[in-house]
Design an enzyme around this catalytic site. Structure first.
Site, PDB file in Angstrom:
ATOM      1  N   ASP A   8     -48.431 -53.337  24.270  1.00 36.65           N
ATOM      2  CA  ASP A   8     -48.459 -53.676  25.703  1.00 36.65           C
ATOM      3  C   ASP A   8     -47.598 -54.918  25.976  1.00 36.65           C
ATOM      4  OD1 ASP A   8     -50.248 -55.368  24.325  1.00 36.65           O
ATOM      5  OD2 ASP A   8     -51.588 -55.579  26.038  1.00 36.65           O
ATOM      6  N   HIS A 238     -50.587 -63.695  17.973  1.00 33.04           N
ATOM      7  CA  HIS A 238     -51.519 -62.620  17.590  1.00 33.04           C
ATOM      8  C   HIS A 238     -50.796 -61.409  16.982  1.00 33.04           C
ATOM      9  CE1 HIS A 238     -54.615 -64.606  20.049  1.00 33.04           C
ATOM     10  NE2 HIS A 238     -53.756 -64.640  21.040  1.00 33.04           N
TER      11      HIS A 238
END
Ligand code: BDR
Ligand code: CA
Length: 317
Positions: A8, A238
């Site tokens: 995303d 991340h």
């Protein structure tokens, strides 16, 4: 390693793509976008933009437009209105491939049984849909690496949940309960250890080349957001960490446990639920959390200096 990327983009997703592009042992076979940091159609365009910058052209399909059981919620406040910190620039030259991301996963897994690794860097909606379309998916993929969740540490988007699992708790629960025999979970437990600090950010700012310069721009908005939150100039990488651990499992230490996701908590929807008591005595009350599920490998420890070093090198190509 041949990889299906579900993503995303998203600043750290974009950095993960750039990291993968620099690894000679990684081939991105196909990409699917998913709602999350930005709506899925924009995520697909951003994936194309980043892939073009690094000279790759795998098919990019648009994935799920919204979560399975809740309204769409995006995170432009972290990633900028365009998902790339305000630096998306011109539209990509390429266009999205036909079909959906979930169908693409199923088609490729069936055509290449036991060969492909799925790297999921966003909410797990596409992966959950793929499992529903092909219940044998856990046996058709070689392995799965998921960035999401906070098992033993606080969440980020809420005190209890990380953004990826919070953006589709039902999908996360379905995937963690699907029986994937080799699933690595790179949660905030791992990624919060691997923050890029001011020194690392300064080295990147001083680095030359189109990739470093684009990464720097991307990190503008993102690092400002995280720096405000952490109270020091830094940000959390991340998704690149999940990509790095996928390619080199020796970068991390693991603990295996079955996991469930809280779906009904008044305050805790999207939280990872696990039994961390390390007991097997009838004297204690057992929990239904994770009961009967195949354990997943939760990343507990990370070789942070090696990861940050690899990341910096990848962006300087
Ligand atoms: C995850 O949520 C998204 O904002 C990031 O791209 C990452 O995948 C971290 O919780
Ligand atoms: Ca992401």
């Amino acid at each position: 390693m041949r990889i299906i990327l579900d993503t995303d983009p998203g600043v750290d997703d974009a950095l993960a793509i750039m990291y993968l592009a620099a690894q000679s042992d990684a081939e991105i076979v196909a990409v699917g976008s998913v709602h999350g940091n930005v709506p899925a159609p924009l995520g697909a365009l951003n994936a194309l933009r980043v892939l073009e910058l690094v000279g790759l052209n795998p098919p990019v399909t648009v994935g799920a437009a919204r979560p399975l059981a809740q309204p769409l919620q995006t995170a432009e406040f972290v990633h900028g209105d365009d998902g790339l910190g305000g630096h998306a620039g011109d539209p990509p030259t390429g266009t999205v491939a036909p079909g959906s991301a979930a169908e693409q996963i199923v088609r490729l897994a069936r055509a290449n049984p036991g060969e492909l690794t799925l790297l999921a860097l966003g909410p797990l909606t596409n992966v959950a849909l793929a499992v529903l379309l092909e219940p044998d998916l856990p046996n058709l993929l070689r392995s799965v690496v998921v960035m999401g969740g906070a098992v033993t540490v606080p969440g980020n988007i809420t005190p209890y949940a990380d953004a990826n699992f919070y953006h589709d708790p039902e999908a996360a629960d379905l995937v963690l309960g699907a029986g994937f025999p080799d699933l690595i979970l790179v949660g905030l437990d791992a990624t919060e250890q691997a923050r890029a600090g001011s020194e690392w950010l300064a080295s990147l700012a001083a680095a030359e080349g189109p990739r470093a310069s684009f990464a720097n721009k991307l990190l503008d908005h993102y690092a400002r957001f995280y720096s405000n939150m952490f109270g020091e100039h830094s940000c959390t990488l991340h998704d690149p960490l999940a990509a790095a651990i996928m390619l080199d499992q020796k970068l991390a230490g693991y603990r295996e446990m079955p996991l469930s996701i809280e779906l009904n908590g008044t305050h805790t929807r999207g939280q990872v639920v696990s039994d961390l008591r390390l007991i097997s005595s009838d004297a204690y009350i057992t929990t239904s959390a994770g009961a009967g599920r195949v354990p997943v490998k939760v990343v507990e420890t990370v070789d942070v200096p090696t990861f940050l070093d690899q990341m910096l090198k990848a962006l300087q190509l």
